[in-house]
Design a protein around this motif. Structure first.
Motif, mmCIF file in Angstrom:
data_model
loop_
_atom_site.group_PDB
_atom_site.id
_atom_site.type_symbol
_atom_site.label_atom_id
_atom_site.label_comp_id
_atom_site.label_asym_id
_atom_site.label_seq_id
_atom_site.Cartn_x
_atom_site.Cartn_y
_atom_site.Cartn_z
ATOM 1 N N GLU A 1 0.839 -1.191 0.000
ATOM 2 C CA GLU A 1 0.000 0.000 0.000
ATOM 3 C C GLU A 1 0.881 1.251 0.000
ATOM 4 N N ARG A 2 0.305 2.341 -0.518
ATOM 5 C CA ARG A 2 1.004 3.613 -0.423
ATOM 6 C C ARG A 2 1.012 4.047 1.038
ATOM 7 N N GLU A 3 2.191 4.432 1.528
ATOM 8 C CA GLU A 3 2.328 4.763 2.934
ATOM 9 C C GLU A 3 2.899 6.160 3.148
ATOM 10 N N PHE A 4 2.553 6.713 4.273
ATOM 11 C CA PHE A 4 3.010 8.050 4.649
ATOM 12 C C PHE A 4 4.502 8.037 4.960
ATOM 13 N N VAL A 5 5.184 9.115 4.538
ATOM 14 C CA VAL A 5 6.602 9.268 4.831
ATOM 15 C C VAL A 5 6.831 10.511 5.694
ATOM 16 N N ALA A 6 6.392 11.665 5.206
ATOM 17 C CA ALA A 6 6.632 12.918 5.914
ATOM 18 C C ALA A 6 5.653 13.972 5.420
ATOM 19 N N ALA A 7 5.414 14.983 6.257
ATOM 20 C CA ALA A 7 4.530 16.075 5.869
ATOM 21 C C ALA A 7 4.969 17.350 6.564
ATOM 22 N N ILE A 8 4.510 18.471 6.003
ATOM 23 C CA ILE A 8 4.882 19.768 6.543
ATOM 24 C C ILE A 8 3.680 20.695 6.437
ATOM 25 N N SER A 9 3.508 21.534 7.443
ATOM 26 C CA SER A 9 2.371 22.446 7.469
ATOM 27 C C SER A 9 2.587 23.599 6.492
ATOM 28 N N ARG A 10 1.547 24.372 6.313
ATOM 29 C CA ARG A 10 1.597 25.476 5.355
ATOM 30 C C ARG A 10 2.733 26.444 5.649
ATOM 31 N N SER A 11 2.922 26.781 6.902
ATOM 32 C CA SER A 11 3.973 27.734 7.278
ATOM 33 C C SER A 11 5.349 27.087 7.331
ATOM 34 N N GLY A 12 5.367 25.782 7.385
ATOM 35 C CA GLY A 12 6.629 25.064 7.568
ATOM 36 C C GLY A 12 6.997 24.904 9.028
ATOM 37 N N GLY A 13 6.161 25.401 9.909
ATOM 38 C CA GLY A 13 6.477 25.365 11.326
ATOM 39 C C GLY A 13 6.264 24.021 11.986
ATOM 40 N N SER A 14 5.485 23.161 11.344
ATOM 41 C CA SER A 14 5.234 21.828 11.893
ATOM 42 C C SER A 14 5.598 20.776 10.865
ATOM 43 N N THR A 15 6.306 19.757 11.314
ATOM 44 C CA THR A 15 6.671 18.651 10.444
ATOM 45 C C THR A 15 6.293 17.332 11.119
ATOM 46 N N TYR A 16 6.044 16.329 10.290
ATOM 47 C CA TYR A 16 5.600 15.028 10.779
ATOM 48 C C TYR A 16 6.325 13.945 9.993
ATOM 49 N N TYR A 17 6.702 12.877 10.680
ATOM 50 C CA TYR A 17 7.456 11.809 10.048
ATOM 51 C C TYR A 17 6.931 10.446 10.468
ATOM 52 N N ALA A 18 6.993 9.506 9.547
ATOM 53 C CA ALA A 18 6.741 8.118 9.901
ATOM 54 C C ALA A 18 7.894 7.634 10.781
ATOM 55 N N ASP A 19 7.597 6.717 11.655
ATOM 56 C CA ASP A 19 8.612 6.260 12.616
ATOM 57 C C ASP A 19 9.864 5.712 11.936
ATOM 58 N N ASP A 20 9.699 5.021 10.812
ATOM 59 C CA ASP A 20 10.868 4.370 10.212
ATOM 60 C C ASP A 20 11.753 5.308 9.413
ATOM 61 N N VAL A 21 11.375 6.583 9.290
ATOM 62 C CA VAL A 21 12.248 7.532 8.607
ATOM 63 C C VAL A 21 12.693 8.657 9.539
ATOM 64 N N LYS A 22 12.125 8.693 10.727
ATOM 65 C CA LYS A 22 12.447 9.755 11.668
ATOM 66 C C LYS A 22 13.936 9.729 11.991
ATOM 67 N N GLY A 23 14.564 10.896 11.933
ATOM 68 C CA GLY A 23 15.996 10.985 12.197
ATOM 69 C C GLY A 23 16.847 10.790 10.961
ATOM 70 N N ARG A 24 16.267 10.280 9.882
ATOM 71 C CA ARG A 24 17.011 10.078 8.640
ATOM 72 C C ARG A 24 16.528 11.010 7.520
ATOM 73 N N PHE A 25 15.248 11.290 7.505
ATOM 74 C CA PHE A 25 14.665 12.141 6.458
ATOM 75 C C PHE A 25 14.298 13.504 7.043
ATOM 76 N N THR A 26 14.384 14.533 6.194
ATOM 77 C CA THR A 26 13.987 15.880 6.599
ATOM 78 C C THR A 26 13.154 16.509 5.496
ATOM 79 N N ILE A 27 11.971 16.985 5.862
ATOM 80 C CA ILE A 27 11.108 17.663 4.904
ATOM 81 C C ILE A 27 11.200 19.166 5.128
ATOM 82 N N SER A 28 11.165 19.921 4.034
ATOM 83 C CA SER A 28 11.182 21.371 4.122
ATOM 84 C C SER A 28 10.391 21.936 2.943
ATOM 85 N N ARG A 29 10.020 23.203 3.038
ATOM 86 C CA ARG A 29 9.302 23.815 1.923
ATOM 87 C C ARG A 29 9.735 25.266 1.755
ATOM 88 N N ASP A 30 9.678 25.719 0.526
ATOM 89 C CA ASP A 30 9.990 27.098 0.167
ATOM 90 C C ASP A 30 8.741 27.633 -0.524
#
Length: 128
Positions: free
Chosen positions: A44-73
């Motif tokens: 199944e398609r699974e969640f990896v990471a997400a970021i809020s509109r302002s970029g102030g909040s980020t969310y990660y799946a447990d198996d990528v936390k600490g290895r992946f970083t999401i950002s937005r411009d």
């Protein structure tokens, strides 16, 4: 309408890094949260990471936390996913997604149906 185009996928050895980029166009001023999902063959398609509109909040799946970083411009309508310490189990097609409504909390951002637009995906292959 929003169009999303991912880039940056490829083949990398275990332990290596890749940076995925998602370029948005169209009604970008109406976008709220942005997310990355992935789908491996037969899964199944699974969640990896997400970021809020302002970029102030980020969310990660447990198996990528600490290895992946999401950002937005927001000025460039771009979302990035920096992936470090890659593992063979990270191999998948990675999809960028955009939500057009407000989302609150991990449960919302990790839910596929919270997103209204999807890119075509970019392949990431990690060799052992």
């Amino acid at each position: 309408q929003v169009q999303l185009v991912e880039s940056g996928g490829g083949l990398v050895q275990a332990g290596g890094s890749l940076r995925l980029s998602c370029a948005a166009s169209g009604r970008t001023s109406s976008m709220y949260g942005m997310g990355w999902f992935r789908q491996a063959p037969g899964k199944e398609r699974e969640f990896v990471a997400a970021i809020s509109r302002s970029g102030g909040s980020t969310y990660y799946a447990d198996d990528v936390k600490g290895r992946f970083t999401i950002s937005r411009d927001n000025a460039r309508n771009t979302v990035l996913l920096q992936m470090n310490s890659l593992k063979p189990e990270d191999t998948a097609v990675y999809y960028c997604a955009a939500a057009m409504d407000y989302c609150l909390g991990y449960g919302c951002y990790a839910y596929r149906d919270s997103y209204d637009y999807w890119g075509q995906g970019t392949q990431v292959t990690v060799s052992s």
